[in-house]
Design a protein around this motif. Sequence first.
Motif, PDB file in Angstrom:
ATOM      1  N   LEU A 183      -9.977  -8.183  17.404  1.00 18.87           N
ATOM      2  CA  LEU A 183      -9.775  -7.257  18.520  1.00 18.87           C
ATOM      3  C   LEU A 183     -10.494  -7.684  19.784  1.00 18.87           C
ATOM      4  O   LEU A 183     -10.113  -7.264  20.883  1.00 18.87           O
ATOM      5  N   SER A 184     -11.513  -8.509  19.656  1.00 15.12           N
ATOM      6  CA  SER A 184     -12.239  -8.962  20.838  1.00 15.12           C
ATOM      7  C   SER A 184     -11.489 -10.044  21.603  1.00 15.12           C
ATOM      8  O   SER A 184     -11.907 -10.433  22.698  1.00 15.12           O
ATOM      9  N   HIS A 185     -10.394 -10.544  21.038  1.00 13.14           N
ATOM     10  CA  HIS A 185      -9.555 -11.485  21.791  1.00 13.14           C
ATOM     11  C   HIS A 185      -8.725 -10.685  22.792  1.00 13.14           C
ATOM     12  O   HIS A 185      -8.021  -9.744  22.422  1.00 13.14           O
ATOM     13  N   LYS A 186      -8.763 -11.065  24.033  1.00 13.88           N
ATOM     14  CA  LYS A 186      -8.149 -10.278  25.098  1.00 13.88           C
ATOM     15  C   LYS A 186      -6.633 -10.163  24.978  1.00 13.88           C
ATOM     16  O   LYS A 186      -6.026  -9.241  25.541  1.00 13.88           O
ATOM     17  N   ASN A 187      -5.997 -11.076  24.246  1.00 15.89           N
ATOM     18  CA  ASN A 187      -4.543 -11.042  24.139  1.00 15.89           C
ATOM     19  C   ASN A 187      -4.022 -10.365  22.879  1.00 15.89           C
ATOM     20  O   ASN A 187      -2.837 -10.449  22.579  1.00 15.89           O
ATOM     21  N   VAL A 188      -4.898  -9.705  22.154  1.00 18.92           N
ATOM     22  CA  VAL A 188      -4.465  -8.917  20.990  1.00 18.92           C
ATOM     23  C   VAL A 188      -4.132  -7.504  21.443  1.00 18.92           C
ATOM     24  O   VAL A 188      -4.954  -6.834  22.068  1.00 18.92           O
ATOM     25  N   THR A 189      -2.929  -7.058  21.140  1.00 15.87           N
ATOM     26  CA  THR A 189      -2.537  -5.688  21.480  1.00 15.87           C
ATOM     27  C   THR A 189      -2.889  -4.727  20.350  1.00 15.87           C
ATOM     28  O   THR A 189      -3.443  -3.656  20.584  1.00 15.87           O
ATOM     29  N   CYS A 190      -2.576  -5.113  19.114  1.00 12.86           N
ATOM     30  CA  CYS A 190      -2.810  -4.222  17.980  1.00 12.86           C
ATOM     31  C   CYS A 190      -2.920  -5.040  16.699  1.00 12.86           C
ATOM     32  O   CYS A 190      -2.223  -6.048  16.535  1.00 12.86           O
ATOM     33  N   VAL A 191      -3.797  -4.621  15.795  1.00  9.76           N
ATOM     34  CA  VAL A 191      -3.916  -5.243  14.485  1.00  9.76           C
ATOM     35  C   VAL A 191      -3.513  -4.211  13.436  1.00  9.76           C
ATOM     36  O   VAL A 191      -3.774  -3.016  13.608  1.00  9.76           O
ATOM     37  N   ILE A 192      -2.857  -4.661  12.360  1.00 12.42           N
ATOM     38  CA  ILE A 192      -2.287  -3.703  11.404  1.00 12.42           C
ATOM     39  C   ILE A 192      -2.748  -3.980   9.965  1.00 12.42           C
ATOM     40  O   ILE A 192      -1.928  -4.327   9.104  1.00 12.42           O
ATOM     41  N   PRO A 193      -4.022  -3.795   9.667  1.00  8.57           N
ATOM     42  CA  PRO A 193      -4.457  -3.940   8.270  1.00  8.57           C
ATOM     43  C   PRO A 193      -3.805  -2.875   7.395  1.00  8.57           C
ATOM     44  O   PRO A 193      -3.646  -1.730   7.817  1.00  8.57           O
ATOM     45  N   GLY A 194      -3.435  -3.250   6.191  1.00 11.53           N
ATOM     46  CA  GLY A 194      -2.846  -2.288   5.272  1.00 11.53           C
ATOM     47  C   GLY A 194      -3.902  -1.669   4.378  1.00 11.53           C
ATOM     48  O   GLY A 194      -4.874  -2.322   4.011  1.00 11.53           O
ATOM     49  N   THR A 195      -3.714  -0.419   4.030  1.00 15.95           N
ATOM     50  CA  THR A 195      -4.610   0.231   3.085  1.00 15.95           C
ATOM     51  C   THR A 195      -3.946   1.459   2.486  1.00 15.95           C
ATOM     52  O   THR A 195      -3.070   2.075   3.091  1.00 15.95           O
ATOM     53  N   SER A 196      -4.392   1.817   1.300  1.00 15.31           N
ATOM     54  CA  SER A 196      -3.945   3.054   0.654  1.00 15.31           C
ATOM     55  C   SER A 196      -5.135   3.970   0.392  1.00 15.31           C
ATOM     56  O   SER A 196      -5.018   4.942  -0.347  1.00 15.31           O
ATOM     57  N   LYS A 197      -6.269   3.660   1.018  1.00 13.29           N
ATOM     58  CA  LYS A 197      -7.500   4.416   0.773  1.00 13.29           C
ATOM     59  C   LYS A 197      -8.004   5.045   2.069  1.00 13.29           C
ATOM     60  O   LYS A 197      -8.213   4.334   3.063  1.00 13.29           O
ATOM     61  N   PRO A 198      -8.229   6.351   2.080  1.00  8.41           N
ATOM     62  CA  PRO A 198      -8.698   7.022   3.307  1.00  8.41           C
ATOM     63  C   PRO A 198      -9.983   6.442   3.873  1.00  8.41           C
ATOM     64  O   PRO A 198     -10.105   6.286   5.096  1.00  8.41           O
ATOM     65  N   SER A 211       0.801  -1.229   0.000  1.00 12.25           N
ATOM     66  CA  SER A 211       0.000   0.000   0.000  1.00 12.25           C
ATOM     67  C   SER A 211       0.835   1.282   0.000  1.00 12.25           C
ATOM     68  O   SER A 211       0.409   2.298  -0.562  1.00 12.25           O
ATOM     69  N   PHE A 212       2.019   1.258   0.620  1.00  9.65           N
ATOM     70  CA  PHE A 212       2.864   2.461   0.667  1.00  9.65           C
ATOM     71  C   PHE A 212       4.054   2.386  -0.282  1.00  9.65           C
ATOM     72  O   PHE A 212       4.886   3.289  -0.311  1.00  9.65           O
ATOM     73  N   ASP A 213       4.113   1.363  -1.086  1.00  9.37           N
ATOM     74  CA  ASP A 213       5.207   1.216  -2.043  1.00  9.37           C
ATOM     75  C   ASP A 213       4.854   1.965  -3.325  1.00  9.37           C
ATOM     76  O   ASP A 213       4.577   1.367  -4.367  1.00  9.37           O
ATOM     77  N   VAL A 214       4.853   3.296  -3.229  1.00 10.26           N
ATOM     78  CA  VAL A 214       4.396   4.125  -4.353  1.00 10.26           C
ATOM     79  C   VAL A 214       5.509   4.990  -4.944  1.00 10.26           C
ATOM     80  O   VAL A 214       5.248   5.814  -5.825  1.00 10.26           O
ATOM     81  N   GLY A 215       6.727   4.818  -4.476  1.00  7.82           N
ATOM     82  CA  GLY A 215       7.828   5.601  -5.032  1.00  7.82           C
ATOM     83  C   GLY A 215       7.619   7.097  -4.877  1.00  7.82           C
ATOM     84  O   GLY A 215       7.196   7.572  -3.829  1.00  7.82           O
ATOM     85  N   ASN A 216       7.865   7.829  -5.962  1.00  6.88           N
ATOM     86  CA  ASN A 216       7.777   9.294  -5.915  1.00  6.88           C
ATOM     87  C   ASN A 216       6.474   9.856  -6.470  1.00  6.88           C
ATOM     88  O   ASN A 216       6.372  11.063  -6.697  1.00  6.88           O
ATOM     89  N   SER A 217       5.483   9.012  -6.680  1.00  5.92           N
ATOM     90  CA  SER A 217       4.208   9.479  -7.236  1.00  5.92           C
ATOM     91  C   SER A 217       3.541  10.493  -6.305  1.00  5.92           C
ATOM     92  O   SER A 217       3.111  10.147  -5.203  1.00  5.92           O
ATOM     93  N   LYS A 218       3.460  11.739  -6.738  1.00  5.51           N
ATOM     94  CA  LYS A 218       2.853  12.775  -5.919  1.00  5.51           C
ATOM     95  C   LYS A 218       1.373  12.500  -5.681  1.00  5.51           C
ATOM     96  O   LYS A 218       0.863  12.673  -4.566  1.00  5.51           O
ATOM     97  N   GLU A 219       0.676  12.049  -6.715  1.00  5.80           N
ATOM     98  CA  GLU A 219      -0.752  11.778  -6.580  1.00  5.80           C
ATOM     99  C   GLU A 219      -1.014  10.710  -5.520  1.00  5.80           C
ATOM    100  O   GLU A 219      -1.876  10.874  -4.653  1.00  5.80           O
ATOM    101  N   GLN A 220      -0.255   9.623  -5.576  1.00  5.43           N
ATOM    102  CA  GLN A 220      -0.450   8.549  -4.608  1.00  5.43           C
ATOM    103  C   GLN A 220       0.018   8.964  -3.213  1.00  5.43           C
ATOM    104  O   GLN A 220      -0.595   8.597  -2.206  1.00  5.43           O
ATOM    105  N   ARG A 221       1.092   9.742  -3.145  1.00  3.58           N
ATOM    106  CA  ARG A 221       1.569  10.212  -1.846  1.00  3.58           C
ATOM    107  C   ARG A 221       0.553  11.150  -1.196  1.00  3.58           C
ATOM    108  O   ARG A 221       0.381  11.128   0.030  1.00  3.58           O
ATOM    109  N   ASP A 222      -0.122  11.956  -1.977  1.00  3.34           N
ATOM    110  CA  ASP A 222      -1.142  12.858  -1.431  1.00  3.34           C
ATOM    111  C   ASP A 222      -2.281  12.062  -0.796  1.00  3.34           C
ATOM    112  O   ASP A 222      -2.786  12.413   0.280  1.00  3.34           O
ATOM    113  N   VAL A 223      -2.685  10.980  -1.455  1.00  2.00           N
ATOM    114  CA  VAL A 223      -3.753  10.140  -0.910  1.00  2.00           C
ATOM    115  C   VAL A 223      -3.279   9.449   0.368  1.00  2.00           C
ATOM    116  O   VAL A 223      -4.024   9.357   1.350  1.00  2.00           O
TER     117      VAL A 223
END
Length: 309
Positions: free
Chosen positions: A264-279, A58-70
């Motif tokens: 997240l409802s499992h008591k032993n989960v500290t954090c979940v890290i789904p990836g996304t490039s969309k607001p 999701s963040f492997d966008v190089g120098n693309s200004k359009e994608q970096r803005d999003v």
Amino acid sequence: MKTKYNRREAIQLSVLAGLGLSLSGYSSAFNKLEKIQERPIPSSGELLPIVGLGTWQSFDVGNSKEQRDVLTEVLMEMNRLGGKMIDSSPMYGSSERVVGDLTAQLDFGNALFYATKVWTSGQTAGIRQMQDSMEKMQRRTMDLMQIHNLVDWKTHVKTLKGWREEGKIRYWGITHYVDSTHATLENIIKTERPDFVQFNYSIRSRNTEKSLFDTAEKYGVATIINQPYEGGSLFRAVKGKSLPEWAKENDIHSWGQYFLKFILSHKNVTCVIPGTSKPHHMIDNMTAGLGKMPDNDFRNKMAHHLKSL
């Protein structure tokens, strides 16, 4: 009532509609959703928001200004709703540099929790790679440095323990993404006592419930969950299917929240890290950290329903 909205407001409205909130109460209603839940890092007691952001692809966008803005919008939405953790790796192409460039321009950049990994063999190569990662992410101190997929872990453990003592990193951890490595992760937890362990867990992939979660809890190790959507296969499984009406009992208003709230409802989960490039997906992910969480009976109901589709 306001009739014209900018892009971010339009995204917020779509989420509010999914939550069943009146659009006329848009501003006040969204303010009530300000901050997601937090859980402590066992080794320090520091609180960490339970939903973060993965950057693979999701963040492997190089120098693309359009994608970096999003992606800047993605980061702004995460921060606005109380998220902190950004997880990356030198394996993820330009992601580390993109994270560093974008967060350096944000006034809340230093308030985020930065995590990356070492993904090479040999002590010297590992040190060089980690220094390079810190430079790319523009961090003088890295919050969390992890050994990616256990590559040459016995060598890197020594370096990471030393770096933590020296203050170069705040925490260290180990990672993998397949069930077959869970026993190894457990053994390392018992012998080396990392601050974090990152592994795969989802509503259909529950091998960690056998003993890995218990081991992490026993030895005071924080957990980061990757592969929460099983590489997208969970969404393919429910394509064209309606969310069950009873899901709203636990403030679940999308399939993404359905999958994340199960985790997240499992008591032993500290954090979940789904990836996304969309607001709008970032907002949806973060909203899973709000409201009521399923109990064990409800979790079983969720898993059974998905299996029946």
